[in-house]
Design a protein around this motif. Structure first.
Motif, short mmCIF file in Angstrom:
data_model
loop_
_atom_site.label_atom_id
_atom_site.label_comp_id
_atom_site.label_asym_id
_atom_site.label_seq_id
_atom_site.Cartn_x
_atom_site.Cartn_y
_atom_site.Cartn_z
N HIS A 115 -1.43 2.39 -3.48
CA HIS A 115 -0.95 1.23 -2.74
C HIS A 115 -2.02 0.15 -2.75
O HIS A 115 -3.22 0.44 -2.87
CB HIS A 115 -0.67 1.60 -1.27
CG HIS A 115 0.68 2.18 -1.05
ND1 HIS A 115 1.85 1.50 -1.30
CD2 HIS A 115 1.05 3.39 -0.58
CE1 HIS A 115 2.88 2.26 -0.99
NE2 HIS A 115 2.42 3.43 -0.55
N THR B 133 1.50 -3.94 -2.11
CA THR B 133 2.63 -3.01 -2.00
C THR B 133 2.84 -2.57 -0.56
O THR B 133 3.86 -1.98 -0.24
CB THR B 133 2.43 -1.77 -2.88
OG1 THR B 133 1.26 -1.07 -2.43
CG2 THR B 133 2.30 -2.14 -4.35
N ILE B 134 1.85 -2.84 0.29
CA ILE B 134 1.95 -2.52 1.71
C ILE B 134 1.30 -3.68 2.47
O ILE B 134 0.25 -4.17 2.09
CB ILE B 134 1.28 -1.16 2.05
CG1 ILE B 134 1.48 -0.79 3.52
CG2 ILE B 134 -0.19 -1.14 1.65
CD1 ILE B 134 1.05 0.65 3.86
N VAL C 254 6.25 -1.53 3.56
CA VAL C 254 5.97 -1.08 2.21
C VAL C 254 7.09 -1.63 1.34
O VAL C 254 8.27 -1.58 1.74
CB VAL C 254 5.93 0.46 2.14
CG1 VAL C 254 5.83 0.94 0.70
CG2 VAL C 254 4.77 1.00 2.96
#
Length: 164
Positions: free
Chosen positions: A20, A95-96, A124
């Motif tokens: 992530h 991504t987060i 997310v």
């Protein structure tokens, strides 16, 4: 502070493990989460960028928070932090995301939003999301530190459970 640094290291390890990349959209913490994570060596592998959107104009211009949402709910609200998290993901390689807006004090409080009120959203891409509001005790510095730590703690808790 040392608690937050240790937590940042753990979060970084889990972000890397789960592939992530974190992005932050911060108001009352003024980049505190971004500062905590970039204190960790190697954070460029799992941290993309921070949007410090202290003013309503910055929220609108940088991460597409809608003026209508700000007018209807106020900057310290769950609908605004949801839009902040969405905008941070849309304008980054993250991504987060975590988004934070609150009233650190000593001024700015209202009857229904006392000093220490902080709203959070985590998201997310194509997956998990969470929204919370907390009222933290203490002075301006303490509220900001607690908000920063809490933002990281929820990410840690989520990543610890991911894939289980």
């Amino acid at each position: 502070m040392q608690k937050t640094q240790a937590l940042s290291e753990k979060v970084g390890h889990l972000l890397a493990k789960h592939k992530h990349v974190l992005v932050t959209a911060e108001s009352c913490t003024g980049g505190g989460v971004a500062s905590a994570v970039t204190d960790i060596a190697g954070s460029s592998a799992w941290f993309d960028r921070a949007f410090v959107t202290y003013s309503n104009e910055a929220k609108q211009q940088m991460i597409d928070v809608q003026r209508e949402t700000l007018v209807a709910f106020g900057a310290v609200s769950e609908p605004v932090v949801i839009e902040m998290a969405d905008g941070a993901l849309q304008h980054s390689n993250g991504t987060i995301a975590v988004a934070i807006s609150g009233i650190a004090g000593p001024g700015g409080a209202t009857e229904d939003k006392p000093v220490g009120t902080v709203c959070f959203a985590w998201k997310v891409l194509n997956g998990w999301n969470k929204v919370e509001m907390h009222v933290f005790p203490g002075d301006r510095s303490q509220v900001r530190q607690q908000a920063t730590h809490h933002a990281l703690q929820v990410i840690y808790d989520y990543l610890s459970m991911e894939g289980k």
